[in-house]
Scaffold this active site. Sequence first.
Site, PDB file in Angstrom:
ATOM      1  N   ASP A   8      43.374  47.414 -52.699  1.00  0.00           N
ATOM      2  CA  ASP A   8      42.224  47.062 -53.553  1.00  0.00           C
ATOM      3  C   ASP A   8      41.825  48.189 -54.509  1.00  0.00           C
ATOM      4  O   ASP A   8      40.995  47.979 -55.392  1.00  0.00           O
ATOM      5  CB  ASP A   8      40.986  46.774 -52.683  1.00  0.00           C
ATOM      6  N   LYS A  68      32.547  44.999 -54.129  1.00  0.00           N
ATOM      7  CA  LYS A  68      33.054  43.736 -54.703  1.00  0.00           C
ATOM      8  C   LYS A  68      32.893  42.620 -53.681  1.00  0.00           C
ATOM      9  O   LYS A  68      32.746  42.882 -52.463  1.00  0.00           O
ATOM     10  CB  LYS A  68      34.535  43.860 -55.096  1.00  0.00           C
TER      11      LYS A  68
END
Length: 294
Positions: free
Chosen positions: A141, A8
């Site tokens: 995350d 990401k």
Amino acid sequence: MKIKAFAKVNLFLEITSKRKDGYHNLKSIFARISLADEIEIKRNNCNEIRLLTINKANFTPIPNKDNLVWKAADAFCREFSIKPAFDIKVVKNIPAGAGLGGGSSDCASTLRAMAGILGLNLRDKKIERKLFSIAAQLGSDVPFFLSNNSMGICSLRGEKIKPIHPLCPMPWILVLWPDVFVSTAEVYKIFKLADPKDIRKNLIRLKEFEKNISQKKAFDFTPFLFNRLESGAFLVSPEVEKMKNFLNSHKGISALMSGSGSAVFALSYDRALLLSLKRKIPSLHKFVFLAKFI
Ligand code: C5P
């Protein structure tokens, strides 16, 4: 069971407050990109979790039992009361300690793959809750990757996810990792929390960013790209700031650091421009990858 674990980048990251538990509350746009690790999981007869990591990204090896993949598999076996008898192979293409979420994504993909091996229904609310609880314990995350959204606004510690469905044409992305390790904990320790007025202004900007992404028109991402942790990471490693400035010095490019660093990325709708930039970056000790948002 074979599964990909995508990286990401954070297109926006503001820290809204420091919490009593030592963590920080944030508001951040997480966006999945086409750079990915590959994970393969098989049952074994050895009654142990064996992990083989193949390093293709020039990163510092992490001892197996500290590896989030191993921890995810171990936590999964405990939670679902099954024998810890699995062979896991991870091919690392995502540099570690780069702010690209590689370890967190591997961790989430391991949980999904193991659920798949067991034939668990991921839409079952009880199973979903259990998996998200393991994910949140393993890293801030990890829940984003487990949610399998291509983009989302993450808040609290990072574990609360509001999916975004991008309709705008997305730019190409050039990811550059300057081959320096920046500790997330250290960056969080030394960055400066903004005053509440600036944070409020930034969150209004985030809303506008989200609105633009959710509409069908192309728009300039430049005025919306923001990362509060940059100042902290630049203090830890001036090389990161140098890389960002290098990218930004090219016309038609907008650059930002991802997460707590040390990777930086450049956005442009012009793929040829990013490819020519890629060619300018010396290969020695620099990881550079042209990706798209997926
Ligand atoms: O959750 P994770 O293991 O990724 O966090 C690593 C470190 O980063 C934490 O120990 C904490 O110091 C810092 N952190 C934080 N606030 C967050 C996420 C991480 O302070 N939302």
